[in-house]
Write an enzyme that holds these catalytic residues in place. Structure first.
Site, PDB file in Angstrom:
ATOM      1  N   ASP A  80       5.224   4.426   1.420  1.00  0.00           N
ATOM      2  CA  ASP A  80       5.867   3.437   2.474  1.00  0.00           C
ATOM      3  C   ASP A  80       6.598   2.554   1.590  1.00  0.00           C
ATOM      4  OD1 ASP A  80       3.653   2.482   2.561  1.00  0.00           O
ATOM      5  OD2 ASP A  80       3.720   1.505   4.195  1.00  0.00           O
ATOM      6  N   GLU A 130       0.420   2.877   4.266  1.00  0.00           N
ATOM      7  CA  GLU A 130      -0.412   2.612   4.268  1.00  0.00           C
ATOM      8  C   GLU A 130      -0.105   0.941   4.410  1.00  0.00           C
ATOM      9  OE1 GLU A 130      -2.058  -0.668   0.844  1.00  0.00           O
ATOM     10  OE2 GLU A 130       0.083  -0.221   1.693  1.00  0.00           O
ATOM     11  N   GLU A 131       0.826   0.352   4.572  1.00  0.00           N
ATOM     12  CA  GLU A 131       1.419  -0.816   5.034  1.00  0.00           C
ATOM     13  C   GLU A 131       0.107  -0.893   6.467  1.00  0.00           C
ATOM     14  OE1 GLU A 131       1.701  -3.325   3.065  1.00  0.00           O
ATOM     15  OE2 GLU A 131       2.382  -2.633   1.632  1.00  0.00           O
TER      16      GLU A 131
END
Length: 186
Positions: A80, A130-131
């Site tokens: 991402d 992931e963020e």
């Protein structure tokens, strides 16, 4: 060593070819549709068994089975990007944390793993979101770690970065937080 990876001079050229394509596909959490399609197509052409929509998300895995008994090793990367607010208030997707580089590195390793896998299985895991910290949870709930003996991952850090704990007016980090962890034991 379950997969003897021999890095050759062509690997840098491969990364230089693939990275710009992934960099141009900057997509935020759970919207990595074009990125996932690019990765899936690339890995299928190499002969990996690709599963898309892992965890009902844009996540994907690519498995290579040597056909010989041995451990299953998972290699995880993220895909991402971050959304940056422009001066006019609009949001722009940008690969500022290196997830495009992470995915490019794993794609560069994939052909070498394929050529050198001696026993067991390799499971490449491409994690969305992931963020937002939600992508891994969705993948784990869907069983991405089932049967896995070893998990490997990496995260790059800009060479221009400052040492941990130092501050500079011109350095802007985009991650949610920096955490230092100490693990005692096995």
């Amino acid at each position: 060593v379950y997969a003897k990876v021999v890095f050759i001079m062509d690997i840098q050229a491969h990364i230089n070819e693939v990275w710009p394509k992934l960099h141009a596909l900057a997509e935020p959490a759970f919207k990595e549709v074009k990125t996932a399609a690019f990765l899936a197509d690339f890995l299928r052409k190499l002969g990996y068994d690709v599963t898309e929509n892992v965890g009902n998300t844009t996540a994907l895995t690519a498995v290579l089975d040597s056909g010989k008994p041995g451990p299953t090793v998972a290699v995880r990367t993220d895909m991402d990007c971050l959304l940056f607010k422009n001066e006019d208030g609009s949001l722009e997707p940008i690969h500022a944390c290196g997830h495009d580089a992470h995915a490019a590195i794993l794609l560069a390793a994939a052909p070498e793993i394929r050529k050198n896998l001696k026993k067991g299985k390799i499971r490449l895991a491409f994690q969305p979101a992931e963020e937002s910290l939600q992508g891994a949870l969705a993948m784990i709930k869907d069983g991405v770690l089932d049967g896995v003996d070893i998990v490997v991952g990496s995260h790059i850090r800009p060479v221009q970065d400052l040492p941990f704990g130092k501050y500079c007016a011109s350095v802007n980090h985009v991650a949610c937080a920096t955490v230092e962890v100490r693990i005692d034991g096995k």
